[in-house]
Write an enzyme that holds these catalytic residues in place. Structure first.
Site, mmCIF file in Angstrom:
data_model
loop_
_atom_site.group_PDB
_atom_site.id
_atom_site.type_symbol
_atom_site.label_atom_id
_atom_site.label_comp_id
_atom_site.label_asym_id
_atom_site.label_seq_id
_atom_site.Cartn_x
_atom_site.Cartn_y
_atom_site.Cartn_z
ATOM 1 C CG ASP A 60 -1.926 -1.068 1.264
ATOM 2 O OD1 ASP A 60 -2.272 -1.566 0.183
ATOM 3 O OD2 ASP A 60 -2.383 -1.424 2.366
ATOM 4 C CE1 TYR A 124 4.076 -6.565 3.105
ATOM 5 C CE2 TYR A 124 3.515 -8.903 3.000
ATOM 6 C CZ TYR A 124 3.546 -7.643 2.415
ATOM 7 O OH TYR A 124 3.066 -7.468 1.144
#
Length: 299
Positions: A60, A124
């Protein structure tokens, strides 16, 4: 004979300056995506074929990457052989020099390699800085690279117990963004790793006051839209005592994105995509597929 070569590309970027990893539609004004800049750099190599990059992980706006990946095809003019991998990396970074985007490595791969579908896992890391009541109190080197929390301590034991609830094959529909355009698809994912560990910072040993860092690590083959930020926000809420383990379990079992509490998701700027893993064989060109000798220069 013009040889069209496929490359796997690994690259990093500071997400603050870009509208996410993938290309921004041409009718949207403002910041570009990382893909836009990478494709512009590839076009400056003057390929014969249209440039089209396929990115493995759609991070994002504001999310960073230490190692994202993509693939693309490149056919050189005038019958020139494919670029050597190190030459390609240097050339792309030359054209990206004004951006906070860097290509770290390239691999010549077979024509059926796909950066997204061949990926075995993605990792992540979400970074937290404790005891920082306002972002202006962070060291400059950490600005927009972690989530600053006013809390000086978190209940790490409870956070680790909460992380354990998330590991395994689960329906993570409650952790998918409400505005996701794929809400009707299955929310089942297998989370291989969810850990809570002390983090680090270059300034940690040199800053004028104590500032503990923590890292939340998540590994899975794939994730739902905004799943990682929502999981990170939930773990922090548990650490703050604002969400109990039983409430987290109920949220998971609800399988409804509308059940996720508003304002709980972690902000984008603390999140880093750190690894996209492939089989070693996928990043090697089979001898029988090699046509043309790698070119050792840009000439």
């Amino acid at each position: 004979m013009n040889t069209c070569a496929r490359y796997a590309l690994f690259f990093q970027y500071t997400g603050t300056l870009y509208r996410g990893a993938v290309k921004v539609p041409s009718d949207q004004l403002g910041k570009k995506g990382v893909q836009d800049h990478l494709e512009e750099a590839i076009r400056k190599l003057q390929p014969l074929n249209p440039v089209s990059l396929t990115v493995s992980s759609r991070t994002d706006t504001g999310v960073h990457a230490l190692s994202n990946s993509a693939h693309f095809d490149l056919q050189r003019m005038n019958g020139k052989p494919p670029f050597a991998e190190d030459v390609l990396v240097q050339a792309l970074n030359f054209h990206l020099r004004n951006e906070l985007i860097r290509v770290t490595r390239a691999h010549r791969v077979s024509d059926d390699f796909h950066a997204r579908f061949c990926a075995l896992s993605r990792t992540y890391v979400y970074r937290l800085a404790l005891g920082v009541p306002h972002i202006t109190m962070l060291p400059l080197t950490e600005k927009k690279l972690c989530w600053n929390l006013v809390d000086r301590t978190l209940d790490v034991g409870a956070m680790r117990a909460a992380a354990a609830l998330l590991v395994g094959k689960r329906d993570f529909s409650s952790f998918r963004a409400v505005n996701s355009d794929i809400r009707l698809k299955s929310g089942v994912k297998t989370l291989d790793v969810a850990s809570v560990q002390p983090g680090s910072s270059f300034v940690h040993a040199h800053f004028h006051r104590e500032m503990p860092f923590w890292e939340l690590t998540f590994t899975s083959r794939s994730f739902l839209y905004k799943q990682v930020r929502r999981m990170a926000g939930a773990l922090v809420a548990v650490g703050r005592g604002r969400l109990s383990l039983s409430e987290l379990q109920e949220l998971l079992e609800a399988r409804d994105s509308l059940a996720y509490p508003q304002g709980l998701a972690a902000p984008a700027h603390g999140l880093f995509l750190t690894r996209v893993d492939y089989r070693d064989s996928d990043l090697q060109l089979p001898p029988c597929s090699s046509t043309g000798s790698p070119q050792g220069s840009l000439s």
